[in-house]
Structure formats: C-alpha cells, structure tokens
Design a protein around this motif. Structure first.
Motif, PDB file in Angstrom:
ATOM      1  N   VAL A  11      10.673   2.569   0.865  1.00 55.84           N
ATOM      2  CA  VAL A  11       9.340   2.424   0.280  1.00 55.84           C
ATOM      3  C   VAL A  11       8.912   3.758  -0.325  1.00 55.84           C
ATOM      4  CG1 VAL A  11       6.895   2.049   0.831  1.00 55.84           C
ATOM      5  CG2 VAL A  11       8.642   0.505   1.751  1.00 55.84           C
ATOM      6  N   MET A  12       9.082   4.826   0.440  1.00 53.38           N
ATOM      7  CA  MET A  12       8.683   6.145  -0.048  1.00 53.38           C
ATOM      8  C   MET A  12       9.518   6.570  -1.255  1.00 53.38           C
ATOM      9  SD  MET A  12       6.064   6.802   1.714  1.00 53.38           S
ATOM     10  CE  MET A  12       5.786   8.318   0.803  1.00 53.38           C
TER      11      MET A  12
ATOM     12  N   LEU B  98      12.026  -6.807   0.510  1.00 47.79           N
ATOM     13  CA  LEU B  98      11.732  -7.121   1.909  1.00 47.79           C
ATOM     14  C   LEU B  98      10.621  -8.156   1.969  1.00 47.79           C
ATOM     15  CD1 LEU B  98      11.710  -3.527   3.449  1.00 47.79           C
ATOM     16  CD2 LEU B  98      13.475  -5.273   3.767  1.00 47.79           C
ATOM     17  N   ASP B  99      10.465  -8.752   3.126  1.00 46.81           N
ATOM     18  CA  ASP B  99       9.416  -9.729   3.360  1.00 46.81           C
ATOM     19  C   ASP B  99       8.049  -9.064   3.153  1.00 46.81           C
ATOM     20  OD1 ASP B  99       8.650 -12.426   4.617  1.00 46.81           O
ATOM     21  OD2 ASP B  99       7.567 -10.977   5.857  1.00 46.81           O
ATOM     22  N   PRO B 100       7.109  -9.748   2.467  1.00 42.57           N
ATOM     23  CA  PRO B 100       5.795  -9.148   2.230  1.00 42.57           C
ATOM     24  C   PRO B 100       5.086  -8.675   3.500  1.00 42.57           C
ATOM     25  CG  PRO B 100       6.041 -11.108   0.883  1.00 42.57           C
ATOM     26  CD  PRO B 100       7.251 -11.042   1.789  1.00 42.57           C
ATOM     27  N   SER B 101       5.192  -9.435   4.589  1.00 39.45           N
ATOM     28  CA  SER B 101       4.525  -9.007   5.828  1.00 39.45           C
ATOM     29  C   SER B 101       5.161  -7.736   6.387  1.00 39.45           C
ATOM     30  CB  SER B 101       4.536 -10.125   6.870  1.00 39.45           C
ATOM     31  OG  SER B 101       5.860 -10.452   7.235  1.00 39.45           O
ATOM     32  N   THR B 102       6.469  -7.586   6.203  1.00 32.36           N
ATOM     33  CA  THR B 102       7.155  -6.371   6.654  1.00 32.36           C
ATOM     34  C   THR B 102       6.673  -5.164   5.858  1.00 32.36           C
ATOM     35  OG1 THR B 102       9.101  -7.649   7.287  1.00 32.36           O
ATOM     36  CG2 THR B 102       9.427  -5.280   6.937  1.00 32.36           C
ATOM     37  N   VAL B 103       6.574  -5.324   4.540  1.00 30.67           N
ATOM     38  CA  VAL B 103       6.122  -4.219   3.692  1.00 30.67           C
ATOM     39  C   VAL B 103       4.666  -3.880   3.999  1.00 30.67           C
ATOM     40  CG1 VAL B 103       5.747  -3.449   1.308  1.00 30.67           C
ATOM     41  CG2 VAL B 103       7.810  -4.737   1.887  1.00 30.67           C
ATOM     42  N   THR B 104       3.844  -4.892   4.217  1.00 28.90           N
ATOM     43  CA  THR B 104       2.439  -4.644   4.556  1.00 28.90           C
ATOM     44  C   THR B 104       2.337  -3.812   5.837  1.00 28.90           C
ATOM     45  OG1 THR B 104       1.724  -6.664   3.449  1.00 28.90           O
ATOM     46  CG2 THR B 104       0.236  -5.742   5.111  1.00 28.90           C
ATOM     47  N   LYS B 105       3.115  -4.166   6.850  1.00 27.20           N
ATOM     48  CA  LYS B 105       3.105  -3.405   8.109  1.00 27.20           C
ATOM     49  C   LYS B 105       3.609  -1.973   7.871  1.00 27.20           C
ATOM     50  CE  LYS B 105       2.605  -3.239  12.585  1.00 27.20           C
ATOM     51  NZ  LYS B 105       1.280  -3.256  13.169  1.00 27.20           N
ATOM     52  N   MET B 106       4.666  -1.839   7.074  1.00 26.93           N
ATOM     53  CA  MET B 106       5.173  -0.499   6.753  1.00 26.93           C
ATOM     54  C   MET B 106       4.088   0.330   6.072  1.00 26.93           C
ATOM     55  SD  MET B 106       8.943  -1.013   5.178  1.00 26.93           S
ATOM     56  CE  MET B 106      10.376  -1.327   6.182  1.00 26.93           C
ATOM     57  N   LEU B 107       3.395  -0.286   5.102  1.00 26.85           N
ATOM     58  CA  LEU B 107       2.359   0.443   4.374  1.00 26.85           C
ATOM     59  C   LEU B 107       1.205   0.835   5.284  1.00 26.85           C
ATOM     60  CD1 LEU B 107       2.320  -1.493   0.991  1.00 26.85           C
ATOM     61  CD2 LEU B 107       3.245   0.800   1.442  1.00 26.85           C
TER      62      LEU B 107
ATOM     63  N   ARG C 239       1.428   1.575   8.464  1.00 23.91           N
ATOM     64  CA  ARG C 239       1.890   2.727   9.251  1.00 23.91           C
ATOM     65  C   ARG C 239       1.986   3.984   8.391  1.00 23.91           C
ATOM     66  NH1 ARG C 239       6.643   0.000  12.992  1.00 23.91           N
ATOM     67  NH2 ARG C 239       5.244  -0.766  14.615  1.00 23.91           N
ATOM     68  N   LEU C 240       2.508   3.831   7.173  1.00 29.66           N
ATOM     69  CA  LEU C 240       2.636   4.983   6.274  1.00 29.66           C
ATOM     70  C   LEU C 240       1.260   5.509   5.863  1.00 29.66           C
ATOM     71  CD1 LEU C 240       5.637   3.733   4.112  1.00 29.66           C
ATOM     72  CD2 LEU C 240       5.648   5.723   5.651  1.00 29.66           C
ATOM     73  N   GLU C 241       0.310   4.606   5.692  1.00 28.42           N
ATOM     74  CA  GLU C 241      -1.050   5.017   5.342  1.00 28.42           C
ATOM     75  C   GLU C 241      -1.695   5.757   6.515  1.00 28.42           C
ATOM     76  OE1 GLU C 241      -4.485   2.976   2.663  1.00 28.42           O
ATOM     77  OE2 GLU C 241      -3.697   1.750   4.312  1.00 28.42           O
ATOM     78  N   GLN C 242      -1.519   5.252   7.732  1.00 32.80           N
ATOM     79  CA  GLN C 242      -2.059   5.915   8.921  1.00 32.80           C
ATOM     80  C   GLN C 242      -1.467   7.309   9.093  1.00 32.80           C
ATOM     81  OE1 GLN C 242      -1.179   3.107  12.016  1.00 32.80           O
ATOM     82  NE2 GLN C 242      -2.973   1.837  11.578  1.00 32.80           N
ATOM     83  N   ALA C 243      -0.214   7.465   8.690  1.00 35.98           N
ATOM     84  CA  ALA C 243       0.448   8.771   8.801  1.00 35.98           C
ATOM     85  C   ALA C 243       0.083   9.699   7.643  1.00 35.98           C
ATOM     86  CB  ALA C 243       1.961   8.581   8.853  1.00 35.98           C
ATOM     87  N   GLY C 244      -0.648   9.174   6.655  1.00 39.95           N
ATOM     88  CA  GLY C 244      -1.072  10.001   5.526  1.00 39.95           C
ATOM     89  C   GLY C 244      -0.050  10.105   4.402  1.00 39.95           C
TER      90      GLY C 244
ATOM     91  N   LEU D 168      -2.961  -1.189  -5.728  1.00 37.31           N
ATOM     92  CA  LEU D 168      -2.026  -0.142  -6.124  1.00 37.31           C
ATOM     93  C   LEU D 168      -1.665   0.685  -4.901  1.00 37.31           C
ATOM     94  CD1 LEU D 168      -3.383   1.343  -9.489  1.00 37.31           C
ATOM     95  CD2 LEU D 168      -1.354  -0.078  -9.137  1.00 37.31           C
ATOM     96  N   VAL D 169      -0.399   1.040  -4.814  1.00 39.38           N
ATOM     97  CA  VAL D 169       0.091   1.871  -3.719  1.00 39.38           C
ATOM     98  C   VAL D 169       0.693   3.120  -4.341  1.00 39.38           C
ATOM     99  CG1 VAL D 169       1.627   1.994  -1.725  1.00 39.38           C
ATOM    100  CG2 VAL D 169       0.672  -0.220  -2.420  1.00 39.38           C
ATOM    101  N   GLU D 170       0.401   4.269  -3.752  1.00 41.55           N
ATOM    102  CA  GLU D 170       0.979   5.517  -4.255  1.00 41.55           C
ATOM    103  C   GLU D 170       1.255   6.478  -3.113  1.00 41.55           C
ATOM    104  OE1 GLU D 170      -1.750   7.662  -6.827  1.00 41.55           O
ATOM    105  OE2 GLU D 170      -3.442   6.892  -5.685  1.00 41.55           O
ATOM    106  N   ALA D 171       2.237   7.337  -3.341  1.00 40.73           N
ATOM    107  CA  ALA D 171       2.536   8.394  -2.379  1.00 40.73           C
ATOM    108  C   ALA D 171       1.437   9.442  -2.469  1.00 40.73           C
ATOM    109  CB  ALA D 171       3.897   9.018  -2.694  1.00 40.73           C
ATOM    110  N   THR D 172       1.060   9.986  -1.335  1.00 41.65           N
ATOM    111  CA  THR D 172       0.049  11.038  -1.321  1.00 41.65           C
ATOM    112  C   THR D 172       0.703  12.391  -1.612  1.00 41.65           C
ATOM    113  OG1 THR D 172       0.335  11.463   1.035  1.00 41.65           O
ATOM    114  CG2 THR D 172      -1.326   9.807   0.404  1.00 41.65           C
TER     115      THR D 172
END
Length: 167
Positions: free
Chosen positions: A56-57, A77-86, A88-93, A108-112
């Motif tokens: 994803v990153m 990947l399955d949409p629910s899997t990607v949503t969960k990944m996002l 966690r990745l969002e919580q980690a910043g 929209l999703v973007e890397a910080t």
C-alpha cells in the motif's frame, strides 16, 4: 497413502504430500511463497508494519494521492482488508485520507510527509529480503529465476483473468 521424498536433506522439505504428487513445483512454489512472506513479515515488524502494508505504501509513494477504490485495485486485495490496513497506517501517521474534491463520495488516500523515513526503511528491508532470498545464486541464476517467474506470473494472470494493469 504415502508421500514421496523430494530429494532434499532437510526433513521439512523432503515431504511431498500424496495429493501434491501431480504438482510438485506448485507445492514448492507455495512453500517458498509462504516462507518469503514470513521472512518479509519479520523485517517489516521491526518497522511497525504488517505484511501487505508495505505494498500500500509503495503504491502511494509512487503514485501520490489516489482514490481508495483505485488503491484497492492496484494492490489487488479485498476492500475490507485495505480499509483495515489504511486505518492502521493512518493511526501510525503514515497515510492521510480526505474527501476527493472532484467527487465528495470518493476518498483520496496519500502518504504523509512523515512516511518518507519509512520509505527508505522499507527499501532497505526489501533489499535485505532479496539478499536472504537469493543468497548463493549467481547473477545469471538470479536473472534466469526472474525470467522464469515472469513466465509463471503471466500464466497465472491469464488463468485468473484479472491481473492488474502494469503502471
């Protein structure tokens, strides 16, 4: 039913289940893929990532902001899997999600900017993984393996009929 030895000195690799006798290379490929994922997981765990999150990153670092639906297709990947990944990745910043200004229903999703340090760490982890995975292979053997795996991938893509389009 009896299984057959595969010829390796390692007992973990000598067992070929009777149901796999018609597909010893497929069985070997599945074992290698499993072990590769475990090795990647160990390296990524030290970076605070779960296996799969690095893909994803990688996509976000290379593509910039993308719609979440496009990201799901890109990582296949399955949409629910990607949503969960996002989540966690969002919580980690590492990622940020926001409404798409062109379509408020889309996200929209973007890397910080903070994920830039993670980029070099992931690159180093994949370099280490490559070294461990291919240790003992000569450069020509590595090239041949890459060529053969590309053919296998093409065969599987034709069979699956839904391979992602290369960027």
């Amino acid at each position: 039913m009896q299984a057959e030895p595969t010829g390796s000195a390692d007992p973990a690799c000598t067992y070929l289940p009777s149901a796999a006798l018609g597909g010893p290379l497929s069985h070997a490929l599945a074992r290698v893929a499993r072990l590769h994922r475990i090795a990647a997981g160990r390296l990524l765990r030290g970076l605070g990532l779960y296996p799969g999150q690095e893909f994803v990153m990688m996509c976000l670092w290379d593509a910039g902001p993308v719609r979440q639906a496009e990201l799901i297709k890109a990582v296949d990947l399955d949409p629910s899997t990607v949503t969960k990944m996002l989540q966690r990745l969002e919580q980690a910043g590492h990622v940020r999600r926001r409404p798409d200004p062109d379509d408020r229903r889309a996200v929209l999703v973007e890397a910080t900017d903070d994920s830039c340090a993670l980029h070099s760490d992931v690159r180093r982890a994949w370099t280490d993984l490559e070294g461990h995975t291919l240790a003992g292979l000569e450069p020509a053997e590595r090239e041949e393996l890459a060529r053969l795996l590309a053919k296998v991938e093409a065969n599987l893509c034709r069979e699956a009929g839904d391979c992602p389009t290369p960027r």
